[in-house]
Write a protein that holds these residues in place. Structure first.
Motif, short mmCIF file in Angstrom:
data_model
loop_
_atom_site.label_atom_id
_atom_site.label_comp_id
_atom_site.label_asym_id
_atom_site.label_seq_id
_atom_site.Cartn_x
_atom_site.Cartn_y
_atom_site.Cartn_z
N PRO A 348 19.99 9.19 75.74
CA PRO A 348 21.17 9.33 76.60
C PRO A 348 22.35 8.55 76.03
O PRO A 348 22.19 7.53 75.36
CB PRO A 348 20.71 8.73 77.93
N ALA A 350 26.46 7.15 77.23
CA ALA A 350 27.31 6.92 78.39
C ALA A 350 28.68 6.41 77.95
O ALA A 350 28.82 5.76 76.90
CB ALA A 350 26.65 5.92 79.35
N ARG A 351 29.67 6.69 78.78
CA ARG A 351 31.01 6.19 78.52
C ARG A 351 30.97 4.65 78.47
O ARG A 351 30.30 4.01 79.27
CB ARG A 351 31.96 6.65 79.62
N GLU A 353 29.81 2.84 75.98
CA GLU A 353 28.90 2.36 74.95
C GLU A 353 29.57 2.40 73.58
O GLU A 353 30.53 3.16 73.36
CB GLU A 353 27.63 3.23 74.94
N GLU A 382 30.15 11.25 82.83
CA GLU A 382 30.07 9.82 82.59
C GLU A 382 28.86 9.46 81.73
O GLU A 382 28.90 8.51 80.96
CB GLU A 382 29.98 9.06 83.93
N ARG A 383 27.80 10.25 81.88
CA ARG A 383 26.56 9.98 81.16
C ARG A 383 25.93 11.31 80.77
O ARG A 383 25.85 12.22 81.58
CB ARG A 383 25.60 9.17 82.04
N ARG A 417 23.64 3.75 68.57
CA ARG A 417 24.29 3.05 69.67
C ARG A 417 24.33 1.57 69.30
O ARG A 417 23.30 0.90 69.26
CB ARG A 417 23.54 3.24 70.97
N ASP A 420 25.46 -1.52 74.32
CA ASP A 420 25.17 -0.88 75.60
C ASP A 420 25.47 -1.89 76.70
O ASP A 420 24.61 -2.70 77.06
CB ASP A 420 23.71 -0.44 75.64
#
Length: 866
Positions: A348, A350-351, A353, A382-383, A417, A420
């Motif tokens: 996943p 998300a905004r 990150e 958003e995710r 990523r 987070d």
């Protein structure tokens, strides 16, 4: 069957926030360094000089905090120390003893001698910087005073098992964090290139820089692989059951430069892994592991614990934190007029990150930033869940295509990523929500009419007792029982304790009873106590219990903390005793360390007093030794610098050749005295002060080689003493920069993971690593397939030779790597003439600089104070 002992979880702390996170995360012990105060010195005496570290003046308070929470504190004094720093080292050791440190972590042999003398009761842990790689090395560390040995990170489970079978000393093993490519204590890169010694806490991380591979004089295309010496991080969660079965005392997390979230997450991770291995929990979840890797990771794996795998250890595309891989870039598209990256998401997103789209060679074209916007199936979200394509906007400042590369420039690149925020918040909240507390068992005992005794024992075995300030009275109603007492004692609030067990042992005064009646009453009391009821109904004022509870907590805190007595001895007294053992120093001369027989012949022809045969792969060594010895030459031999379990046979083979001397390069070899063969300690023993020099000479060496960490002034200072005639100084050599278990040759020129499957390309090619300045540093493999990267330019101490000779130094050494016979004769003749007084030092340097490919440099010997 005996249950395996629980190893401690040992966490790093670079500052107070990290230390508290370690405690809350469930660490059993914390290690940290000092700054200022007692540790004030040119070196902070710990191997993480860049960390915030801890004030020596506040060390007592830090240790009290740790002990109150049932956690041990180990202070890192794990750097090499120079003579002028020994007074500061004395102050630091005394501060650790006075503050109640549970151990100091030490690399320097002289510092170990100093600590034993100053604070005999203060435990010493032998640092991984001591390069303990076999049972003999561990045994020597123990003889030097170590209660625990931190093993080299290059050992496999089989190696650890072999050491464990041979010793009962505590063993500590790194299980998580950054892996150094070079053996700790044997990396001289930072010192040689930038004057920032890794042995002095100032590693410049040259291993994380890009290098190009040169094979037989030509650049070898490795695609995007640039970081040839940058290994993946260590993650040994899956190996914890094996380490417990081996009886490892401590599993260590690297990271004194990391933040509190990393420290807390990794401590929780390994505590859960140990709980699961001992059948006390379900083990860490995938989310626990991901949280730790998200906090910091360059990619992860078991390192060397599962054995050597040259294809896995170094990815070649990573040099810094990347976090968790979340997908693959598919190209570039547009949303609302902005360029966005199309990511095939495997996790996943998300905004908010941070993500990184990896680049090409040395990060060229790398793109990274915060996620400003996300689109899934054309809809802004958003995710975005895992699976399928996600469009990611990295903000208005991120340009993704240049008109030439377009979408093709990003397609197929890995996406990571890097941060987070939600995961970091989750770590912090978990640490706050469920802090570790020390379980205590409390007992109240006494008789009616007397003041009872309230005692407690912690889960770690610390005990304390206080007297309640009110007597027990017979109860007319609402007698005191276990439940009532628990309610009163369980008000532990902000203390570090949690109530586990409560027991009552209460009875009558026994007045007017006979012995038989008292025995019967006592039996009844025991039965009633077992049922949680006092033998005689009694009452005790709640206020008295509350006061006793507070007093008991204070007593437990005091009992948890202890200090170590200090002896009345000083550095000056120890240095006065630090003289070479009785006996004549060895004969002087100019000795040459050679890598092949052609160099050895040329060196002797040029007038060398003798040669060391250091044939890295040992091919032809026996024949060369016999040939040169038969000609009447002084022929010594040099074993590999690292000796692992089972490799003692190499030393036995070398002794069987009947050499004139043997170089001692490891602690294990230093322990294995040979009465028939003279032994000379090499630079890898890391002697930087007189206490260390005395220590190694007392082990039967006829001479020692000072450490390459000494600059010119420090070298002269050390040898302007009775130790001068017992020193053999290396006056010319290409500095051995990295010495590593990883084989770059196998990793880049084969598909094999070890010596059995690599096809031995080292025997067919000459390799070098080209740095950003265009210098080609020779890369050589030894008989154990370990690689050494040598500096392209030789370091010369020609300018020091007259001063050293005046100080009493009689033995000088030249070390060669790839010089041919002509080059060997030129170098040896220059230094032979210098020692004979026929030429000046400046003339030697000019001559060698004019003819060498990169000439010579002063390197670490650049400083000379008048």
């Amino acid at each position: 069957m005996m249950r395996p002992a629980r190893p401690e979880v040992l966490a790093p702390a670079g500052d107070r926030a990290a230390l508290e996170a370690a405690v809350r995360g469930g660490a059993d012990a914390v290690y940290f360094g000092l700054r200022g105060g007692a540790a004030a010195a040119p070196s902070p005496l710990n191997a993480r000089a860049r960390a915030a570290n801890f004030d020596a003046a506040e060390l007592g308070e830090t240790m009290r905090f740790l002990h109150a929470h049932g956690v041990k504190g180990y202070v890192t004094l794990n750097t090499l120390v120079f003579d002028e720093e020994l007074p500061a080292a004395q102050a630091a050791i005394e501060a650790c003893a006075a503050a109640g440190a549970d151990a100091i972590i030490v690399q320097d042999l002289g510092l170990m001698r100093l600590a034993r003398a100053l604070a005999p009761g203060l435990p010493i842990h032998a640092s991984t910087q001591m390069t303990c790689t076999d049972a003999a090395g561990v045994a020597l560390a123990r003889e030097l005073g170590a209660a625990r040995v931190i093993l080299a990170r290059e050992l496999s489970l089989d190696d650890i098992a072999a050491i464990r079978r041979a010793t009962d000393v505590e063993l500590e093993v790194f299980v998580h964090g950054a892996l150094c490519i070079a053996y700790s204590g044997q990396c001289l890169t930072s010192e040689a290139i930038g004057g920032r010694s890794a042995n002095r806490g100032a590693c410049a991380q040259a291993c994380r820089l890009p290098y190009r591979l040169v094979v037989d004089g030509a650049l070898h295309d490795l695609g995007d692989a640039a970081y040839l010496l940058s290994p993946e991080d260590l993650d040994a969660t899956d190996v914890i059951p094996d380490l417990i079965a081996l009886g490892v005392a401590s599993v260590k997390i690297e990271g004194r430069l990391k933040g509190p979230e990393y420290v807390g997450a990794t401590a929780r991770l390994y505590r859960a892994a140990i709980d699961a291995a001992l059948g006390e929990g379900g083990g860490p979840s995938a989310a626990d592991r991901e949280a730790a890797l998200q906090a910091f990771s360059r990619g992860s794996g078991p390192g060397f614990l599962r054995g050597v795998d040259h294809q896995r250890l170094v990815d070649g595309r990573t040099c810094d934190h990347r976090g968790v891989e979340v997908g693959e870039a598919r190209g570039v598209s547009r949303r609302r007029g902005h360029e966005v990256v199309v990511v095939r998401a495997t996790r996943p997103l998300a905004r908010g990150e941070g993500i990184l789209v990896e680049g090409g060679f040395a990060g060229e074209g790398e793109i990274g930033g915060r996620i400003w916007g996300l689109w899934r199936d054309g809809r802004e979200v958003e995710r975005a869940p895992a699976g399928g394509d996600v469009e990611v906007w990295l903000g208005p400042e991120r340009r993704l295509s240049d008109g030439r590369r377009g979408a093709r420039g990003l397609r197929g690149r890995r996406v990571f990523r890097t941060s987070d925020p939600a995961a970091l918040r989750g770590i912090r909240e978990a640490l706050e929500r469920d802090p570790r507390r020390v379980a205590i068992d409390v007992r109240l005992e006494g008789r009616v009419g007397e003041r009872p005794r309230l005692s407690a024992v912690t889960e770690g075995g610390v005990s304390a007792a206080v007297e309640v300030d009110a007597p027990l009275a017979r109860a007319e109603r609402s007698p005191l029982d276990e439940a009532a007492l628990r309610r009163q004692l369980d008000r532990l609030g902000d203390t570090p304790f949690t109530l586990r067990g409560v027991a009552l042992s209460l009875g009558d005064t026994g007045a007017g009873q006979g012995a038989a009646e008292q025995a019967t009453a006592g039996q009844g009391a025991a039965e009633q106590e077992a049922a949680g009821q006092p033998a005689t109904p009694v009452v005790l004022p709640p206020s008295a219990i509350n006061r006793a509870r507070r007093a008991l907590v204070a007593a437990l805190l005091e009992a948890s903390h202890r200090v170590h007595p200090r002896a009345r001895v000083s550095v000056g007294e120890l240095l006065a005793e630090a003289v070479p053992p009785a006996g004549e120093p060895p004969p002087g001369g100019l000795f040459v360390l050679c890598r092949n027989v052609e160099q050895a012949r040329a060196a002797l022809e040029a007038g060398a007093s003798g040669v060391y045969l250091d044939f890295l792969e040992m091919v032809g060594l026996g024949a060369a030794a016999r040939e040169l010895s038969a000609a009447g030459a002084f022929v010594a031999v040099a074993p590999p610098r690292i000796r692992k379990p089972g490799e003692e046979k190499i030393d036995r083979y070398l002794r069987s050749l009947g050499p004139a001397a043997i170089l001692v390069r490891s602690l294990g070899a230093l322990l294995d005295a040979s009465p028939d063969t003279p032994r000379i300690g090499d630079f890898s023993l890391n002697v930087t002060n007189k206490l260390a020099a005395r220590e190694v000479l007392s082990r039967g060496l006829i001479a020692f080689t000072p450490s390459f960490d000494l600059d010119a002034a420090q070298l002269v200072s050390l040898l302007e003493s009775p130790f001068g005639p017992f020193a053999e100084v290396v006056v010319h050599h290409p500095m051995p920069l990295f010495h590593m278990e990883h084989c770059v040759i196998a990793a880049t020129l084969s598909a094999g993971k070890d010596h059995r499957t690599c096809g031995r390309p080292c025997e067919q090619h000459a390799l070098s690593l080209r740095d950003r300045a265009g210098m080609d540093h020779p890369l050589e493999a030894d008989v154990g397939c370990r690689n050494t990267v040598f500096h392209a330019a030789a370091q010369s101490a020609a300018h020091l030779v007259p001063k050293l000779a005046k100080s009493g130094v009689r033995r000088f050494r030249v070390e060669l790597v790839r010089e041919d016979a002509r080059g060997t004769r030129r170098v040896v003749d220059a230094y032979r003439r210098l020692l004979a007084g026929e030429v000046a030092p400046a003339e030697v340097a000019r001559g060698l600089r004019a003819e060498g490919s990169y000439g010579v440099v002063r390197g670490s010997l650049r400083v000379l104070q008048a």
